[in-house]
Design an enzyme around this catalytic site. Structure first.
Site, short mmCIF file in Angstrom:
data_model
loop_
_atom_site.label_atom_id
_atom_site.label_comp_id
_atom_site.label_asym_id
_atom_site.label_seq_id
_atom_site.Cartn_x
_atom_site.Cartn_y
_atom_site.Cartn_z
N TYR A 158 -6.22 12.50 -9.37
CA TYR A 158 -7.57 12.61 -9.91
C TYR A 158 -8.48 13.30 -8.87
O TYR A 158 -8.14 13.36 -7.68
CB TYR A 158 -8.07 11.19 -10.25
N THR B 246 -10.93 12.79 -6.95
CA THR B 246 -11.37 12.28 -5.64
C THR B 246 -10.22 11.75 -4.78
O THR B 246 -10.46 11.16 -3.74
CB THR B 246 -12.38 11.13 -5.83
N LYS B 247 -8.99 11.99 -5.22
CA LYS B 247 -7.87 11.42 -4.48
C LYS B 247 -7.44 12.35 -3.34
O LYS B 247 -7.87 13.49 -3.26
CB LYS B 247 -6.71 11.13 -5.44
N SER B 248 -6.56 11.84 -2.49
CA SER B 248 -6.12 12.52 -1.28
C SER B 248 -5.61 13.95 -1.55
O SER B 248 -5.92 14.88 -0.83
CB SER B 248 -5.05 11.66 -0.63
#
Ligand SMILES: *Cc1c(COP(=O)(O)O)cnc(C)c1O
Length: 375
Positions: A178, A180-182
């Site tokens: 998604y 905002t993930k790493s």
């Protein structure tokens, strides 16, 4: 000065990978996805990865692949993104919450054990903010009680605990890509597992249950396909995989960059009156996904508003799932049911944490938070 809550750092590498993918005749699940799956599995030290469209889909498919359905109970934490519990509902099963450890925010094993009934089939631990649960303890409990463990590792690509990484002591670990993930493809997810039979089943279930995907038919010429069981439309496509392939080589560098910002925040907020932090369990290496503070519940929402109006992005992760309207209405949950999760939920706020943050921006965030403490 404005500081966004999150900003991706995708650029040339990803563009190159995407234009490479565009030169292939077929954009759906194909070569790029297969390459991403190989590399992701290798990075995690596991045999198999299956690319899907979200972590929610990954969790749902894992439950489905283990035959978890109506009448079954699945234990998880209320202190998580709603997707964890929704996935249980998508499978037709009943989410059963167990409270978290007040000091760490992580599912408390004694409470999991107490929540087990004759209907319990599975447990979904959540590696909150990038901090892994006690997988050794949970694996022992699961074996004793004949439960399947599926990890929600959406925030934990880089984390470990007692030398154990996601997916190593469970049936499978589910990841999110998604926004905002790493690493991110805007939307995306994967299941990573030791188990070949599970991976094969997931590959079918992610695409209607079909015995052959579009790319395979394209490459090997037309063949009749069959459907043995009804699957979903959850397959990752080559464009998502191309974006992710561009980021994989930089996971470690980006992790180090987040760690540096993390230390600046720690130095600033350690010992600051009015601010507490969750504890990192002994033996845990945090993936440093979210930097959260605990503040006075009376003041939290005012602080969030004050930080936001100073131009700094801020969020709350999470108000516990059992108190969301639909869960209250459906299951009759009430305030007080899971006091540790509720207490964290009403005190927590999350600050910007991503590699592109400049030192001056981090200092600005710190100054803004300190000012907001007086709001
Ligand atoms: C982001 C996240 C999810 C959902 O991931 P999607 O890919 O958006 O479905 C699930 N659980 C946790 C803990 C998350 O942080």
């Amino acid at each position: 000065m404005r500081v966004e809550f999150f900003r991706h750092a995708l650029g040339k590498r990803e563009l190159e990978r995407v234009s490479q993918a565009l030169r292939e005749p077929i954009l759906t699940t194909g070569r790029a996805v297969a390459e991403f799956e190989r590399r992701l599995a290798a990075r995690l030290g596991l045999g198999h990865a299956v690319g899907v469209t979200s972590c929610t889909a990954a969790l749902h498919l894992c439950l489905q692949a283990h035959g978890v359905g109506p009448g079954d109970e699945v234990i998880t934490t209320p202190l998580t993104f709603v997707a964890t519990a929704h996935a249980i509902l998508h499978a037709g099963a009943t989410p059963v919450f167990a409270d978290v450890e007040p000091a760490t925010g992580i599912l408390e094993l004694a409470r999991v054990e107490a929540a087990v009934t004759s209907r319990t089939r599975a447990v979904i631990p959540v590696h909150l903010y990038g901090v892994m649960g006690d997988m050794r303890g949970l694996a022992a409990l699961a074996e004793r009680r004949c439960l399947t463990v599926i990890e929600d590792a959406a925030q934990c690509l880089e984390g470990s605990r007692d030398g154990v990484r996601p997916g190593h002591l469970s049936r499978a670990a589910c990841f999110s890509f998604y926004a905002t993930k790493s690493i991110t493809s805007g939307e995306g997810g994967a299941v990573v597992t030791h188990h070949q039979d599970l991976a094969a089943r997931l590959r079918r279930l992610r695409l209607h249950g079909m015995t052959a995907g579009a790319e395979e038919r394209h490459r090997h010429g037309f063949r009749h396909w069959d459907v043995d069981e009804v699957g979903w439309k959850y397959n990752m496509d080559n464009l998502q995989a191309a974006l992710l392939l561009g980021q994989l080589p930089r996971v470690r560098a980006r992790y180090r960059a987040r760690q540096r910002i993390w230390r600046l925040y720690d130095d600033a907020f350690g010992g600051q009156p009015g601010i507490e932090r969750l504890q990192l369990p002994a033996g845990a290496r945090s993936a440093c996904h979210l930097y959260t503070l605990l503040v006075d519940p009376e003041r939290r929402d005012r602080m969030v508003a004050a930080i936001e109006s100073s131009g700094v992005g801020v969020t709350v992760n999470y108000r516990p799932v059992h108190l969301l309207s639909c869960y209250r209405r459906t299951f009759g949950f009430q305030p007080g049911d899971f006091p540790a999760a509720e207490s964290i939920g009403e005190r927590t706020l999350s600050l910007p944490l991503y590699p592109g943050l400049k030192q001056a921006q981090v200092e600005h965030v710190i100054a803004v938070v300190r000012r907001a403490l007086k709001a």
